[in-house]
Enzyme design. Structure first.
Site, PDB file in Angstrom:
ATOM      1  CE  LYS A  30       1.123   1.365   4.297  1.00  0.00           C
ATOM      2  NZ  LYS A  30       1.735   2.524   4.503  1.00  0.00           N
ATOM      3  CE1 TYR A  53      -0.252   0.538   8.280  1.00  0.00           C
ATOM      4  CE2 TYR A  53       0.830   2.491   7.834  1.00  0.00           C
ATOM      5  CZ  TYR A  53       0.699   0.979   7.833  1.00  0.00           C
ATOM      6  OH  TYR A  53       1.766   0.327   7.142  1.00  0.00           O
TER       7      TYR A  53
END
Length: 365
Positions: A129, A213
């Site tokens: 990611k 996140y």
């Protein structure tokens, strides 16, 4: 044990099973072979050592543009010379039957190219990611893997970490009542002279790195997609680290159910946590998403207590490697497919747009 404390423990058995990814072991005919593409710090210090904890996956090949790294790590992990590739001859992985999947661990701007090339070479893909630097690239990656009939999974390791899995179960299950508010904060002091501070390589600053996140946690804790985004950026352009990328972005997400998530992304202050606030209390994770050492505290009906889980059979790194391997063997879809990465990039683009234009942005508008 008083009633409130018993209620706080409610669902513990189910949560523990989810957190530990319990269940009958899957007996595969053979382990799935991975090629690691990119031998930077994250790959060599976190991903590669954790193949040792895998049941279904194994490291079989390496790809790097640095011959010294190929020699060092090839020797360390007993990778034969025939299974060590440069970027120039990457496409030769097509002819190696030992390679079932590749894990792309490159700078963000290179993700799309190597995911698409891997799919065209007939390999399944795990991509770190953020999935790419734009939603358009994400869509192209999904299409390429679908055309090739190959799995595409995004490296959201926290989805395989016991405390985060339990937090999802408790939050979505209304353990502290219906969720009303989420706060999620992620940041650290970025060191200069790294590719993450170079926009052509990273696609952006803290939001594309640590801030994702906060965003992803808000989405997985609610199980919803935001309908409106509002963001404010604060960056000292006199700081040589931030010539081309942003430092801090504070963003708010509004979800269909009415849940509000207030999120922080920062390259100049330290944060790693989130809190789910319901009508009867809260679920707190701090730290929430580090490589290890997660900690959970729950307050419900006026009682505050820590929640401690036993050590899992495998950590989050081995868990995600094995998950894709099992999906390949079973013919199932990963819990974090390419569409998950695409959803994050669509919100990230809206966050950047909101901060640049000084207004809230409705998703899909």
């Amino acid at each position: 044990m008083d009633r409130s404390r018993r209620e706080m423990m409610g669902g513990f058995g189910a949560g523990l099973a989810l957190a530990g990814m319990a269940g009958p072991a899957f007996a595969a005919s053979r382990r799935i072979g991975y090629a690691i593409v990119g031998l930077g710090s994250y790959a060599t210090r976190q991903i590669m050592p954790n193949f040792a904890g895998c049941d279904q996956a194994k490291l079989v090949a390496l790809v790097s543009g640095t011959p010294a790294k190929l020699a060092q790590y090839g020797d360390q992990y007993d990778i034969p010379a025939t299974h060590r590739y440069s970027y120039a001859d990457f496409d030769r992985i097509r002819d190696n039957p030992d390679i079932d999947a590749v894990y792309v661990v490159l700078p963000n701007s290179l993700h799309a190219e190597y995911v698409i090339r891997a799919a065209q070479a007939g390999k399944h893909v795990l991509c770190e990611k953020p999935m790419a630097v734009s939603a358009a690239e994400c869509e192209a990656m999904i299409a390429a893997c679908a055309k090739a009939g190959k799995k595409l999974m995004i490296g959201y390791r926290s989805r395989f970490e016991p405390y985060n899995r339990l937090a999802i179960e408790l939050a979505r299950g209304g353990h502290v009542g219906p969720t009303r508010l989420i706060t999620a904060e992620h940041g650290f002091s970025a060191q200069p002279n790294q590719w993450r501070l170079d926009k052509p390589l990273s696609g952006g600053g803290s939001l594309m790195d640590i801030g994702i996140y906060s965003l992803n946690a808000a989405r997985y804790l609610t199980g919803e997609e935001p309908v409106e985004v509002s963001a404010v950026e604060s960056t000292d352009r006199n700081d040589p680290r931030f010539v081309t990328v942003e430092d801090r972005i504070n963003f708010m997400l509004r979800f269909p159910s009415g849940i509000i998530a207030n999120c922080i992304s920062s390259y100049s202050s330290g944060h790693n946590g989130y809190r789910v606030i319901g009508t009867q209390g809260w679920i707190d994770m701090e730290p929430a998403t580090p490589y290890s050492g997660q900690s959970m505290t729950i307050r419900k009906d006026g009682v505050t207590a820590p929640r401690t889980l036993p050590a899992p059979a495998k950590n989050q790194f081995a868990g995600q490697l094995d998950h894709l391997a099992e999906c390949i063997q079973r013919g199932t879809t990963p819990i974090v497919p390419g569409e998950e990465g695409l959803a994050d990039l669509r919100v990230i683009e809206a966050i950047y747009r909101s901060a640049a234009e000084g207004r809230s942005v409705r998703m899909g508008a």
